[in-house]
Design an enzyme around this catalytic site. Structure first.
Site, PDB file in Angstrom:
ATOM      1  N   GLY A 128       0.645  -1.358  -0.005  1.00  0.00           N
ATOM      2  CA  GLY A 128       0.017  -0.087   0.170  1.00  0.00           C
ATOM      3  C   GLY A 128       0.990   1.226   0.000  1.00  0.00           C
ATOM      4  CB  VAL A 129       0.018   4.789  -0.171  1.00  0.00           C
ATOM      5  CG1 VAL A 129       0.636   6.245  -0.211  1.00  0.00           C
ATOM      6  CG2 VAL A 129      -0.748   4.581  -1.715  1.00  0.00           C
ATOM      7  CG  HIS A 138      11.678   9.191  -3.605  1.00  0.00           C
ATOM      8  ND1 HIS A 138      11.916   7.921  -2.864  1.00  0.00           N
ATOM      9  CD2 HIS A 138      10.531   9.450  -3.376  1.00  0.00           C
ATOM     10  CE1 HIS A 138      10.966   7.385  -2.529  1.00  0.00           C
ATOM     11  NE2 HIS A 138       9.778   8.367  -2.492  1.00  0.00           N
ATOM     12  NE  ARG A 187      17.266   7.891  -7.008  1.00  0.00           N
ATOM     13  CZ  ARG A 187      15.966   8.484  -6.909  1.00  0.00           C
ATOM     14  NH1 ARG A 187      15.233   7.754  -6.346  1.00  0.00           N
ATOM     15  NH2 ARG A 187      15.666   9.217  -8.104  1.00  0.00           N
TER      16      ARG A 187
END
Length: 181
Positions: free
Chosen positions: A7-8, A51, A55
């Site tokens: 799920g989210v 995100h 990274r």
């Protein structure tokens, strides 16, 4: 190929990244992040930026490919030692469906071709997807019914082709499928 769903905000992307790092360390390959998200609103733009920052700040070196449709276009950029994390299949499906002039349920064939192209060029392909229709289906909305059919079929095909499949709930990966080598 490894398939990861949940799920989210279930922790599936973090789990996928950890798996990718472990595979890269074991195989000596490079890490590639095939990002399918599009900054369609402020919230999504913030998520994408977060995100990307995570990274960049990671001790691991990721090469990010922003490819919202037609992932087969970047397939030949990978080598047989590379680990590719595609995040996420559901977003890729949405992008493919809504980039078309007319709704085309044959998009499943196009998606599978793209995924197969990437898989053929790398050592390991890790797919992240979402369980978006757990809460039930509106049987009166033809578009939602068609979408649920496509995503359900896509997930079934991908899990069948994967050597491992996980469901992540509250940050805990649950093995759904594991083929022994």
């Amino acid at each position: 190929m490894i398939f990861i769903t949940g799920g989210v905000r279930s922790g599936k992307s973090s789990f996928a990244e950890q798996l990718a790092k472990e595979k890269a360390q074991k195989l000596g390959g490079a890490l590639h992040y095939l990002a399918t998200g599009v900054a369609s609103d402020q919230e999504m733009a913030k998520r994408i930026a977060r995100h990307q920052r995570e990274r960049e700040e990671s001790e691991w070196s990721w090469r990010t490919w922003e490819q919202s449709t037609g992932i087969e276009a970047v397939a030949e950029s990978f080598t047989s030692k590379d680990i590719v994390l595609l995040d996420c299949v559901t977003t890729l499906l949405n992008n493919e469906l809504f980039s078309q002039q007319n709704w085309n349920p044959q998009v499943l064939t196009k998606l599978l071709h793209g995924i197969e192209s990437v898989q053929a060029c790398c050592a390991e392909l890790i797919l992240v997807s979402n369980e978006v229709l757990w809460e039930g289906i509106n049987h009166e909305n033809k578009l939602v019914l068609e979408y649920s059919r496509i995503i359900g079929n896509l997930h079934q095909v991908l899990v069948a082709r994967s050597e491992k499949a996980y469901l992540v709930e509250a940050g805990i990966p649950i093995v759904m499928k594991e083929e022994m080598a």
